[in-house]
Scaffold this motif. Structure first.
Motif, PDB file in Angstrom:
ATOM      1  N   ILE A   1       0.766  -1.019   0.160  1.00 49.94           N
ATOM      2  CA  ILE A   1       0.174   0.097   0.015  1.00 49.94           C
ATOM      3  C   ILE A   1       0.860   1.180   0.115  1.00 49.94           C
ATOM      4  N   GLN A   2       0.625   1.961  -0.942  1.00 54.32           N
ATOM      5  CA  GLN A   2       1.600   3.400  -1.018  1.00 54.32           C
ATOM      6  C   GLN A   2       0.192   4.390  -0.615  1.00 54.32           C
ATOM      7  N   PHE A   3       0.483   4.873   0.688  1.00 50.85           N
ATOM      8  CA  PHE A   3      -0.658   5.641   1.496  1.00 50.85           C
ATOM      9  C   PHE A   3      -0.298   7.222   1.497  1.00 50.85           C
ATOM     10  N   GLU A   4      -1.097   7.980   0.740  1.00 50.81           N
ATOM     11  CA  GLU A   4      -1.027   9.269   0.480  1.00 50.81           C
ATOM     12  C   GLU A   4      -1.888  10.199   1.409  1.00 50.81           C
ATOM     13  N   GLU A   5      -1.482  10.815   2.276  1.00 53.13           N
ATOM     14  CA  GLU A   5      -2.290  11.594   3.109  1.00 53.13           C
ATOM     15  C   GLU A   5      -2.343  12.964   2.378  1.00 53.13           C
ATOM     16  N   PHE A   6      -3.819  13.592   2.696  1.00 50.95           N
ATOM     17  CA  PHE A   6      -3.824  14.879   2.237  1.00 50.95           C
ATOM     18  C   PHE A   6      -4.680  15.704   3.658  1.00 50.95           C
ATOM     19  N   ALA A   7      -4.264  16.969   3.515  1.00 45.34           N
ATOM     20  CA  ALA A   7      -4.759  17.788   4.452  1.00 45.34           C
ATOM     21  C   ALA A   7      -5.725  18.906   3.915  1.00 45.34           C
ATOM     22  N   GLU A   8      -6.727  19.242   4.728  1.00 42.18           N
ATOM     23  CA  GLU A   8      -7.639  20.353   4.426  1.00 42.18           C
ATOM     24  C   GLU A   8      -8.740  19.859   3.568  1.00 42.18           C
ATOM     25  N   ALA A   9      -8.515  18.966   2.666  1.00 40.42           N
ATOM     26  CA  ALA A   9      -9.510  18.357   1.769  1.00 40.42           C
ATOM     27  C   ALA A   9     -10.794  17.688   2.321  1.00 40.42           C
ATOM     28  N   ARG A  10     -11.877  17.651   2.051  1.00 36.74           N
ATOM     29  CA  ARG A  10     -12.930  17.200   2.629  1.00 36.74           C
ATOM     30  C   ARG A  10     -13.236  15.727   1.991  1.00 36.74           C
ATOM     31  N   HIS A  11     -14.371  15.055   2.373  1.00 32.36           N
ATOM     32  CA  HIS A  11     -14.719  13.651   1.896  1.00 32.36           C
ATOM     33  C   HIS A  11     -14.656  13.638   0.271  1.00 32.36           C
ATOM     34  N   THR A  12     -13.940  12.892  -0.458  1.00 32.70           N
ATOM     35  CA  THR A  12     -13.907  12.493  -1.878  1.00 32.70           C
ATOM     36  C   THR A  12     -13.857  13.903  -2.634  1.00 32.70           C
ATOM     37  N   LYS A  13     -13.104  14.760  -1.900  1.00 38.31           N
ATOM     38  CA  LYS A  13     -12.994  15.970  -2.606  1.00 38.31           C
ATOM     39  C   LYS A  13     -11.366  16.214  -2.780  1.00 38.31           C
ATOM     40  N   LEU A  14     -10.517  15.284  -2.851  1.00 33.81           N
ATOM     41  CA  LEU A  14      -9.194  15.544  -2.846  1.00 33.81           C
ATOM     42  C   LEU A  14      -8.693  16.054  -4.203  1.00 33.81           C
ATOM     43  N   TRP A  15      -9.458  15.639  -5.426  1.00 37.64           N
ATOM     44  CA  TRP A  15      -9.111  16.211  -6.730  1.00 37.64           C
ATOM     45  C   TRP A  15      -9.585  17.854  -6.720  1.00 37.64           C
ATOM     46  N   ASN A  16     -10.612  17.932  -5.972  1.00 36.63           N
ATOM     47  CA  ASN A  16     -10.937  19.484  -5.952  1.00 36.63           C
ATOM     48  C   ASN A  16     -10.099  20.441  -5.399  1.00 36.63           C
ATOM     49  N   HIS A  17      -9.436  19.894  -4.265  1.00 37.06           N
ATOM     50  CA  HIS A  17      -8.629  20.754  -3.606  1.00 37.06           C
ATOM     51  C   HIS A  17      -7.207  20.724  -4.365  1.00 37.06           C
ATOM     52  N   ASP A  18      -6.860  19.657  -4.592  1.00 41.31           N
ATOM     53  CA  ASP A  18      -5.205  19.889  -5.324  1.00 41.31           C
ATOM     54  C   ASP A  18      -5.005  18.774  -6.430  1.00 41.31           C
ATOM     55  N   PRO A  19      -5.899  19.264  -7.505  1.00 43.10           N
ATOM     56  CA  PRO A  19      -5.823  18.387  -8.927  1.00 43.10           C
ATOM     57  C   PRO A  19      -4.444  18.142  -9.213  1.00 43.10           C
ATOM     58  N   GLU A  20      -3.444  18.803  -9.146  1.00 47.52           N
ATOM     59  CA  GLU A  20      -2.329  18.669  -9.907  1.00 47.52           C
ATOM     60  C   GLU A  20      -1.660  17.228  -8.948  1.00 47.52           C
ATOM     61  N   ARG A  21      -1.765  17.362  -7.804  1.00 41.92           N
ATOM     62  CA  ARG A  21      -1.248  16.221  -6.901  1.00 41.92           C
ATOM     63  C   ARG A  21      -1.705  15.020  -7.146  1.00 41.92           C
ATOM     64  N   TRP A  22      -3.052  15.021  -7.150  1.00 39.09           N
ATOM     65  CA  TRP A  22      -4.149  14.004  -7.166  1.00 39.09           C
ATOM     66  C   TRP A  22      -3.935  13.080  -8.567  1.00 39.09           C
ATOM     67  N   ASN A  23      -4.114  13.972  -9.799  1.00 41.93           N
ATOM     68  CA  ASN A  23      -3.719  13.388 -11.111  1.00 41.93           C
ATOM     69  C   ASN A  23      -2.403  12.852 -11.285  1.00 41.93           C
ATOM     70  N   ALA A  24      -1.262  13.663 -10.592  1.00 45.36           N
ATOM     71  CA  ALA A  24      -0.170  12.946 -10.694  1.00 45.36           C
ATOM     72  C   ALA A  24       0.288  11.625 -10.081  1.00 45.36           C
ATOM     73  N   LEU A  25      -0.452  11.757  -8.863  1.00 42.82           N
ATOM     74  CA  LEU A  25      -0.328  10.514  -8.160  1.00 42.82           C
ATOM     75  C   LEU A  25      -1.161   9.149  -8.772  1.00 42.82           C
ATOM     76  N   ILE A  26      -2.013   9.504  -9.510  1.00 44.11           N
ATOM     77  CA  ILE A  26      -2.890   8.311 -10.205  1.00 44.11           C
ATOM     78  C   ILE A  26      -2.221   7.731 -11.548  1.00 44.11           C
ATOM     79  N   THR A  27      -1.701   8.841 -12.220  1.00 47.16           N
ATOM     80  CA  THR A  27      -1.149   8.440 -13.572  1.00 47.16           C
ATOM     81  C   THR A  27       0.203   7.820 -13.485  1.00 47.16           C
ATOM     82  N   THR A  28       0.955   8.612 -12.487  1.00 46.86           N
ATOM     83  CA  THR A  28       2.215   7.620 -12.070  1.00 46.86           C
ATOM     84  C   THR A  28       2.157   6.382 -11.705  1.00 46.86           C
ATOM     85  N   TRP A  29       1.263   6.150 -10.650  1.00 47.29           N
ATOM     86  CA  TRP A  29       1.014   4.827 -10.102  1.00 47.29           C
ATOM     87  C   TRP A  29       0.427   3.971 -11.262  1.00 47.29           C
TER      88      TRP A  29
END
Length: 407
Positions: free
Chosen positions: A361-389
């Motif tokens: 498991i590659q565990f990535e913690e976010f801060a300040e983002a609300r439930h299922t809104k990680l993309w909204n909060h930080d789309p650049e990091r979120w997209n990069a994590l998924i594409t790279t993985w």
């Protein structure tokens, strides 16, 4: 003597009355708690038909394209969101926060799709953002997946180059497949097909006989059907991506289906529901319900007699759904993303799951983002994590083919 005897009798009467009153109060309190547990349990497993408008709209400036909201955790969220108002008869798009001052949050109002936001006084923020697949401006297919309950609608997005790799997207509780549209760009960038599915009781797929959520214990069967559909379309490698309750559904599909495991090369979890008992405790506390009521609800959902109270056709053993207990059975890499400020599903379950299999498991913690809104909060990091993985899941033979084509 007579007077003293009379006083003692009066005292005994008062004590007896007090005891009866205490017993009555205890019974009433117990009955009230039992009723609360039943109401809470029914709410957990019943698909919602109306959404709470928990956001106060204070003013709208249509010239400056700005909206002012009463400050709360949702109003303060950074990033783009959808805004439903007038009991979901109107929809607009929110941009980022401009400023917060004196209990008010001013945000950009980037577009109004329908309705009159300047007339609205209440609304709700939606993390889905996209109203439908056409908004991505990408080719897609409307398809039907045959499930044991009947045909369930789905969308298919293909990458620019033909691929036999598929990501099956599983939305969360109270949501629809629209929720998962935010992942299409990232999966396409990695060269994967995206299959965005519906499942029983979500308002699009056929309903079960009891019209209740199984919290992952029944819906996983529809994910197996979706995997079968992808295999029929030529999929040789499959990743399941689950959002919120969709995370639990995906994990159950992996644990219970050999067909899924045969082609599975990875799992992506976005704000997943991992530990239902912990979630019930958390949400009970957030609602101001008595301490320990979450545990009572968990027992009620799993009780053989509970169906008459909850409407469930079969009990749900929440401990049996816990993937941490069966962590050793997982054999593929997992990308797990969760926010410490989720506000709906506590991060503790994800932390325990990640700690149970640090090798996978590659565990990535976010801060300040609300439930299922990680993309909204930080789309650049979120997209990069998924594409790279996802790119790391590409087998060597595919890399060789790609080099051969280029050469």
């Amino acid at each position: 003597m007579a007077e003293r005897s009379k006083q003692r009798g009066s005292a005994r009467t008062m004590v007896g009355a007090a005891a009866l009153l205490a017993a009555a109060l205890a019974f009433a309190t117990g009955a009230a708690a039992a009723m609360l547990a039943v109401v809470f349990a029914r709410k957990v497993v019943t698909p919602p038909t109306r959404r709470e408008q928990d956001l106060r709209i204070l003013s709208v400036d249509t010239v400056a394209h700005e909206i002012t909201l009463a400050a709360n955790a949702e109003a303060r969220m950074r990033g783009p969101y959808g805004l439903w108002f007038e009991h979901d008869s109107g929809h607009a798009r929110l941009g980022d926060v401009i400023e917060e001052h004196d209990g008010r949050v001013r945000r950009h109002l980037t577009a109004t799709d329908f309705g009159r936001p300047e007339r609205a006084t209440r609304g709700r923020i939606n993390g889905w953002y996209h109203l439908g697949p056409w908004e991505l401006d990408l080719p897609y297919e409307d398809v039907l997946i045959e499930t044991e309950l009947g045909p369930a609608p789905a969308w298919v997005f293909a990458p620019d180059s033909p691929s036999d790799r598929w990501v099956v997207q599983v939305h969360g509780r109270g949501a629809k497949r629209h929720e998962t549209l935010r992942a299409v760009d990232a999966t396409r960038a990695a060269g994967w097909n995206s299959l965005l599915i519906s499942y029983r009781n979500d308002g699009e797929a056929p309903a079960s006989s009891d019209r209740r959520y199984g919290l992952g214990g029944t819906e996983w069967v529809d994910v197996v059907a979706a995997v079968g559909y992808a295999i029929e379309r030529g999929a040789s490698e499959i990743v399941l991506m689950g959002w919120s309750m969709g995370g639990m559904i995906s994990l159950q599909a992996v644990l219970r289906s050999a067909e899924v495991r045969e082609r599975l090369v990875g799992i992506i979890l976005e704000s997943p529901a991992i530990d239902w008992v912990d979630i019930l405790r958390f949400q009970g506390g957030a609602l101001g319900l008595p301490r320990g009521l979450g545990d009572v609800v968990a027992r009620l959902l799993g009780a053989p007699y509970g169906g008459g109270l909850t409407g469930l056709a079969a009990p749900i053993d929440l401990e049996d759904l816990d993937p941490v207990v069966r962590a050793e059975e997982f054999t593929v890499p997992i990308l797990l993303m969760h926010s410490v400020d989720d506000g709906f599903v506590p991060i503790d379950g994800s932390r325990r799951f990640a700690a149970s299999r640090p090798d996978l498991i590659q565990f990535e913690e976010f801060a300040e983002a609300r439930h299922t809104k990680l993309w909204n909060h930080d789309p650049e990091r979120w997209n990069a994590l998924i594409t790279t993985w996802l790119a790391a899941r590409t087998p060597a033979d595919h890399d060789d083919e790609a080099v051969e084509i280029v050469g």
